[in-house]
Design an enzyme around this catalytic site. Sequence first.
Site, short mmCIF file in Angstrom:
data_model
loop_
_atom_site.label_atom_id
_atom_site.label_comp_id
_atom_site.label_asym_id
_atom_site.label_seq_id
_atom_site.Cartn_x
_atom_site.Cartn_y
_atom_site.Cartn_z
N TYR A 296 0.84 -1.34 0.16
CA TYR A 296 0.01 0.02 -0.08
C TYR A 296 0.86 1.21 -0.15
O TYR A 296 1.68 1.71 0.57
CB TYR A 296 -0.65 0.12 1.14
CG TYR A 296 -1.82 1.30 1.12
CD1 TYR A 296 -3.23 0.90 1.01
CD2 TYR A 296 -1.68 2.64 1.80
CE1 TYR A 296 -3.99 1.22 0.63
CE2 TYR A 296 -2.88 3.07 1.72
CZ TYR A 296 -3.84 3.37 1.61
OH TYR A 296 -5.29 3.56 1.71
N TYR A 346 -4.88 5.58 -8.19
CA TYR A 346 -5.38 5.38 -6.23
C TYR A 346 -7.36 5.31 -6.22
O TYR A 346 -7.14 5.87 -6.17
CB TYR A 346 -5.34 6.62 -5.37
CG TYR A 346 -5.04 6.26 -3.73
CD1 TYR A 346 -4.65 5.64 -2.91
CD2 TYR A 346 -6.69 6.46 -3.10
CE1 TYR A 346 -5.03 5.58 -1.57
CE2 TYR A 346 -7.41 6.63 -1.97
CZ TYR A 346 -6.15 6.15 -1.54
OH TYR A 346 -6.43 5.47 0.03
#
Lengths: 392, 143
Positions: A296, A346
């Site tokens: 992440y 994203y």
Amino acid sequence: MNGEDLARDKAAVTGVGCTGFSRDSGVSVDALALQASLLAIRDAGLEPSDIDGVLTYGVGDAAAVRDISQALGLESVNWYCDVFGGGSYSCATVAQAAMAIATGLCRHVLVYRALNGRSGRRLGRTALGGGDAGPPRVPGPGQFSVPFGMSGPVQQYGLLARRHMIEFGTTTEHFGQVAVTLRGNAVLNPRAIMRDPITLEDHQASRWIAEPLRLLDCCQETDAGCAIVLSRADAARDRPHPPVYLSSFALGGSGPASQPLDKYPDFTRLFPAHIGPGLFGRAGLSVSDIDVAALYDAFTFLVIAQLEDFGFCGKGEGGPFVAGGGIAREGAIPVGTNGGLLSEGYVHGLNNLLEAVEQLRGNAGERQIEGAETALATGWGANVGSALVLRR
Amino acid sequence: MAYDKPLPVPTREDRPFWEAAREHRFVLPRCRECGHVWFPPYESCQRCLSFEREWFEASERGVVWGYTLMQQPYVPGYRDELPYNVVLVELEEGPMVYSNLVGVPDDEIRPGLAVEAVFEDVTEEFTLIRFRRAEEPSGRDRT
């Protein structure tokens, strides 16, 4: 009892799908969720009526499970949930799908995340509470941070990144190496929002956002939807693509999900240190067995911190590890082979999981890491994170 | 000009903190059962789960744990302050609080810097607790 035999390889990803990534989708969040979901269901060789579980997660922009289930024409589902939360729950929501399967409740579970993260509600300005235009009044825990000019994740992680620099000698050039490496990967990815190569000089010349983080240390605010279908192992083997098994999963960190006001002091043990040993142990693997890592990467610093606390390198050595090519395609552990959240886009972390699946299918085209058999995917927010170990 | 930066919305569990701040007192919640001190002021002890919460006058001192310099106008009302610092202060009593340092040049902010509270009456209703360099070194200055 670590539960290793209860869930290991009981569920497998059989379908993935995503919309195009853009700054302005021109359609609703529900339309993005539905498009991605249909693509994932068809990728699995299924019809919507085969889906018997539906999950999503989100803060800010989100498409509700009830609306997407109805749009898919599902007459009943055996398990569904809207998880309230951000990056920390990307992998946790998929883990919940695996649990619904391992318990026998569900056979094919849809997990999606859709947002108009640029044209709709911009996450960076809302995550600590308040509305889009900015709150004159801040309720909840945000009342102890926002009045001081604390807006959200970029400052939280800027604060941690600065502490890391002071503690371990990490530099903004190290952060830059993460950005440059992942942008190089995005060049190979037709889906990525940012595909022009960048240099370390470009990084160093980009404007400050929250020192020590610059513009090129931050991910791309994106409009898009992503979805996966997770299937029971015995229903995963006769599908169009080779199954990608969930060998283990974890969610945790230093305490429950909360503002890191009183939970972050143990900077030496960020969330991967808490969940890593159990995660790899339940998968019957060690960190050195992982072939690709979909970490992440909302900000460059997060990659360095996770490399250290999962044990890909020693504590405090993440910066030099990255600068030495450790996360490059040909490095010790390729990270962000799609360009990551930093350059592909994203979608709250779920797009990185899609990349891990495509790598293990051997279906990643120019981005393919030869011989990839195992992958680590992660999500992170504040003091907690979640992760999956996947294998082909 | 009217104060245009974000303000809190006190609730039952934290109103005593804001009311004390308005009187220029820095109070923290402490557990009557086990003595633990926590922040933000949740109603129950964050260690032993007791609801026997009491308020006490804190030392108003701590050390900087970390800091960031904000360079973008994401927070309403802060555009004219750019760049401004946001710090995490580790209080002598243990908890961490977000705040701002006042009167300290950006290049002199560092972890371990001993600081003390200053009370800023930003409106008639609210006082924010910010920090300045401590006049005498704190016993916990760990540079």
